[in-house]
Design a protein around this motif. Sequence first.
Motif, PDB file in Angstrom:
ATOM      1  N   LEU A  36       0.826  -1.205   0.000  1.00  0.00           N
ATOM      2  CA  LEU A  36       0.000   0.000   0.000  1.00  0.00           C
ATOM      3  C   LEU A  36       0.859   1.253   0.000  1.00  0.00           C
ATOM      4  O   LEU A  36       2.010   1.230   0.443  1.00  0.00           O
ATOM      5  CB  LEU A  36      -0.914  -0.006   1.232  1.00  0.00           C
ATOM      6  CG  LEU A  36      -1.711  -1.291   1.479  1.00  0.00           C
ATOM      7  CD1 LEU A  36      -2.516  -1.182   2.770  1.00  0.00           C
ATOM      8  CD2 LEU A  36      -2.626  -1.591   0.306  1.00  0.00           C
ATOM      9  N   GLY A  37       0.278   2.340  -0.456  1.00  0.00           N
ATOM     10  CA  GLY A  37       0.979   3.612  -0.472  1.00  0.00           C
ATOM     11  C   GLY A  37       0.413   4.516  -1.554  1.00  0.00           C
ATOM     12  O   GLY A  37      -0.351   4.074  -2.415  1.00  0.00           O
ATOM     13  N   ARG A  38       0.820   5.783  -1.512  1.00  0.00           N
ATOM     14  CA  ARG A  38       0.292   6.753  -2.469  1.00  0.00           C
ATOM     15  C   ARG A  38       0.909   6.548  -3.846  1.00  0.00           C
ATOM     16  O   ARG A  38       1.876   5.810  -3.998  1.00  0.00           O
ATOM     17  CB  ARG A  38       0.610   8.166  -1.984  1.00  0.00           C
ATOM     18  CG  ARG A  38       0.159   8.415  -0.565  1.00  0.00           C
ATOM     19  CD  ARG A  38       0.397   9.845  -0.190  1.00  0.00           C
ATOM     20  NE  ARG A  38      -0.476  10.718  -0.961  1.00  0.00           N
ATOM     21  CZ  ARG A  38      -0.467  12.040  -0.873  1.00  0.00           C
ATOM     22  NH1 ARG A  38       0.382  12.649  -0.068  1.00  0.00           N
ATOM     23  NH2 ARG A  38      -1.295  12.761  -1.586  1.00  0.00           N
ATOM     24  N   ASN A  39       0.382   7.262  -4.823  1.00  0.00           N
ATOM     25  CA  ASN A  39       1.026   7.274  -6.132  1.00  0.00           C
ATOM     26  C   ASN A  39       2.449   7.777  -5.974  1.00  0.00           C
ATOM     27  O   ASN A  39       2.687   8.750  -5.261  1.00  0.00           O
ATOM     28  CB  ASN A  39       0.282   8.213  -7.093  1.00  0.00           C
ATOM     29  CG  ASN A  39      -1.044   7.626  -7.543  1.00  0.00           C
ATOM     30  OD1 ASN A  39      -1.192   6.410  -7.614  1.00  0.00           O
ATOM     31  ND2 ASN A  39      -1.989   8.494  -7.831  1.00  0.00           N
ATOM     32  N   GLU A 198      -3.160 -10.844   4.890  1.00  0.00           N
ATOM     33  CA  GLU A 198      -2.534 -11.393   6.087  1.00  0.00           C
ATOM     34  C   GLU A 198      -1.359 -10.507   6.503  1.00  0.00           C
ATOM     35  O   GLU A 198      -1.052 -10.386   7.676  1.00  0.00           O
ATOM     36  CB  GLU A 198      -2.064 -12.827   5.807  1.00  0.00           C
ATOM     37  CG  GLU A 198      -1.617 -13.563   7.048  1.00  0.00           C
ATOM     38  CD  GLU A 198      -1.359 -15.040   6.785  1.00  0.00           C
ATOM     39  OE1 GLU A 198      -1.747 -15.542   5.712  1.00  0.00           O
ATOM     40  OE2 GLU A 198      -0.750 -15.688   7.650  1.00  0.00           O
ATOM     41  N   ARG A 199      -0.712  -9.897   5.505  1.00  0.00           N
ATOM     42  CA  ARG A 199       0.417  -9.009   5.783  1.00  0.00           C
ATOM     43  C   ARG A 199       0.162  -7.658   5.114  1.00  0.00           C
ATOM     44  O   ARG A 199      -0.492  -7.589   4.077  1.00  0.00           O
ATOM     45  CB  ARG A 199       1.724  -9.576   5.205  1.00  0.00           C
ATOM     46  CG  ARG A 199       2.108 -10.930   5.699  1.00  0.00           C
ATOM     47  CD  ARG A 199       2.809 -10.929   7.031  1.00  0.00           C
ATOM     48  NE  ARG A 199       3.880  -9.944   7.123  1.00  0.00           N
ATOM     49  CZ  ARG A 199       4.485  -9.620   8.269  1.00  0.00           C
ATOM     50  NH1 ARG A 199       4.112 -10.193   9.399  1.00  0.00           N
ATOM     51  NH2 ARG A 199       5.447  -8.735   8.304  1.00  0.00           N
ATOM     52  N   VAL A 200       0.706  -6.611   5.692  1.00  0.00           N
ATOM     53  CA  VAL A 200       0.577  -5.273   5.118  1.00  0.00           C
ATOM     54  C   VAL A 200       1.951  -4.608   5.084  1.00  0.00           C
ATOM     55  O   VAL A 200       2.669  -4.600   6.083  1.00  0.00           O
ATOM     56  CB  VAL A 200      -0.381  -4.395   5.960  1.00  0.00           C
ATOM     57  CG1 VAL A 200      -0.333  -2.946   5.493  1.00  0.00           C
ATOM     58  CG2 VAL A 200      -1.799  -4.926   5.884  1.00  0.00           C
ATOM     59  N   ILE A 201       2.311  -4.117   3.896  1.00  0.00           N
ATOM     60  CA  ILE A 201       3.514  -3.282   3.782  1.00  0.00           C
ATOM     61  C   ILE A 201       3.059  -1.921   3.259  1.00  0.00           C
ATOM     62  O   ILE A 201       2.426  -1.841   2.215  1.00  0.00           O
ATOM     63  CB  ILE A 201       4.540  -3.902   2.809  1.00  0.00           C
ATOM     64  CG1 ILE A 201       4.975  -5.290   3.296  1.00  0.00           C
ATOM     65  CG2 ILE A 201       5.755  -2.990   2.655  1.00  0.00           C
ATOM     66  CD1 ILE A 201       5.846  -6.039   2.298  1.00  0.00           C
ATOM     67  N   LEU A 202       3.338  -0.881   4.032  1.00  0.00           N
ATOM     68  CA  LEU A 202       2.984   0.477   3.601  1.00  0.00           C
ATOM     69  C   LEU A 202       4.271   1.208   3.265  1.00  0.00           C
ATOM     70  O   LEU A 202       5.177   1.297   4.095  1.00  0.00           O
ATOM     71  CB  LEU A 202       2.237   1.202   4.726  1.00  0.00           C
ATOM     72  CG  LEU A 202       2.033   2.713   4.556  1.00  0.00           C
ATOM     73  CD1 LEU A 202       1.199   3.033   3.313  1.00  0.00           C
ATOM     74  CD2 LEU A 202       1.373   3.303   5.796  1.00  0.00           C
TER      75      LEU A 202
END
Lengths: 308, 128
Positions: A36-39, A198-202
């Motif tokens: 996840l993250g912005r453009n 299950e996992r999140v990378i921001l």
Amino acid sequence: MTATATVHDVTMRFREHTALDGVSTTIEQDTITGLLGRNGAGKTTLMQLLTGHRVPSQGRVEVFGGRPYENDDVLRRICFIKEGQRYPEQFRVRDALAAAATLFPDWDEDLAQSLMRDFDLPAKRTVKKLSRGMNSAVGIIIGLASRAPLTLFDEPYLGLDAVARQLFYDRLLADYAEHPRTIVLSTHLIEEIADLLERVILIDRGRVLLDTDAESLRDSALTVSGPSAAVQAFAGRHELLHTETLGGHSRAVVRLGPGADGEDARAAGLAWEPTKLQQLVVAMSLQTATDQSAPPSATSPRLEEVPR
Amino acid sequence: MGRPAGPGVNEDGGPIFRQVATQIENAIVDGSLPEESQAPSSNELAAFHRINPATAAKGLNQLVADGVLYKRRGVGMFVAPGARDQLLKRRRSEFADQYVRPLLTEAHKLGISAAELAAMIDREEDRR
């Protein structure tokens, strides 16, 4: 847990722009990980590094125990569905799928056929004449039917309506449950996929802000509201991410210290609710924006698209 | 909920695995999932609630740890004998904390006496 991929202190520069800055993370085997993250945050660059489309300026990327770049042994186990992926224009849909079938050793033709029916894709239509949504559906079908041990979807749903997206989530979950594999999913529609992860990378501005399991993340932040003084006092004991005030009333997104939960907010006389993943991502991304001395809009050019 | 459609689980009810466990407990308490019957599998729960299968499995494992479900190797999870009584006992013991105390707090705020409250409960009970 075993890692499918490890990224060790990776920096990626394009001319003067640093797309990734000292990034270290792991993609755990047989999990669904949300990237996840912005453009312009560096999501696509990270996926390109994981799939051997680029070589890092610095640092090390390992997938299935080897470096992915020009490494057939690794690459045949990876399927990367790029954002807005275009297939050769003169191909019919069935040709595109047939080509994919030869590329991926674990290809499941029955699944591909059933997904074709689900998405209502005309097998004989040429790629040139597909709508954007249909083109995205081709990518999704290839990504799922490849059954690749590492499958990455980068914003896979350009032009897909809500029904088709739901179909994608349902078929992804069902097939993943039957055939566990490592899935990396990058999207802006965070709330839609939050419970699938299950996992999140921001990532933000080329750095990792969060790298954790989704369940613990859910309990880690609260949105509290009440009299401004009480909100401020409560936020002072935790990590304040974002706050808004109207009259004497404030609302704040707060990352909790260890062992704290909603009861502490209630005891402080505040109303509270769990912070949704999307709100947390927004609050954390905004926080780093205000932390930077330079104006945010001027320093976030989308240089990921610069050709080599 | 931001997603297009589907039943999902309650967004505000704590960790998702806990909500999955609670829903199975509810089914046991209201009798729709009788003792010795087979509980849904983690894959079925994942598909129904549209959640990660690992999360669903965590909910089931919690119920096994609590003695509400038990595993039959290679077959699945089943409701343990005595599970319903066990759940009723636990919920009764939590009832004062979860329902009566917040009710009294709100009643005090509004200046409703305990006697008035009791009268209200009687009236509501008659209406059922």
